[in-house]
Design an enzyme around this catalytic site. Sequence first.
Site, PDB file in Angstrom:
ATOM      1  CG  HIS A   1      -6.217  -7.919   6.375  1.00  0.00           C
ATOM      2  ND1 HIS A   1      -5.795  -7.345   5.208  1.00  0.00           N
ATOM      3  CD2 HIS A   1      -7.445  -7.406   6.613  1.00  0.00           C
ATOM      4  CE1 HIS A   1      -6.727  -6.520   4.758  1.00  0.00           C
ATOM      5  NE2 HIS A   1      -7.738  -6.540   5.606  1.00  0.00           N
TER       6      HIS A   1
ATOM      7  CD  GLU B   1      -2.700 -11.784   4.484  1.00  0.00           C
ATOM      8  OE1 GLU B   1      -2.898 -11.920   3.266  1.00  0.00           O
ATOM      9  OE2 GLU B   1      -3.560 -11.307   5.255  1.00  0.00           O
TER      10      GLU B   1
ATOM     11  CB  CYS C   1      -4.447  -6.124   1.012  1.00  0.00           C
ATOM     12  SG  CYS C   1      -3.975  -5.790   2.732  1.00  0.00           S
TER      13      CYS C   1
ATOM     14  CB  CYS D   1      -1.080  -8.118   4.291  1.00  0.00           C
ATOM     15  SG  CYS D   1      -2.488  -8.013   5.434  1.00  0.00           S
TER      16      CYS D   1
END
Length: 147
Positions: free
Chosen positions: A78, A80, A106, A109
């Site tokens: 991801h 992040e 999410c 993260c």
Amino acid sequence: MDRPDWNQYFMQMAELAAKRSTCLRRKVGAVLVKDKRILATGYNGAPKKLPHCEDTGCLREKEGVPSGEKHEICRGIHAEQNLIAQSAVHGVKTEGATVYCTNQPCSICVKLLINSGIKRIYYQDPYDDEFATRLLEQSDIEYHQLT
């Protein structure tokens, strides 16, 4: 003169980072900022030096996995997560910084951002992850949707 405010400016940078994404399902970008300075950027895609989903295809798509489920079988990292990894590789302190992200983080993260000492998160598009929202509500992180 049509000059963006700071939030607009950094969110536009996150949108630019998202254009580097190699994910076939969702393109996400993130920017780490402190004292109005960009410290790191991230976008979602395969780990460094590994084939991207655009080359291998999307396993989650092939198996019909809905959005937000079975993150462990996704080859992508991801935005992040990449942002935090880039900060670590380059010795950039994340504590007290702000993250601008094209999508609401999410739960995975969010947990990483909490432990990274992030102070504030601005996101553009919502993401249906009730657990992530509960974690944010229990944390000291301020979070706001920018529209």
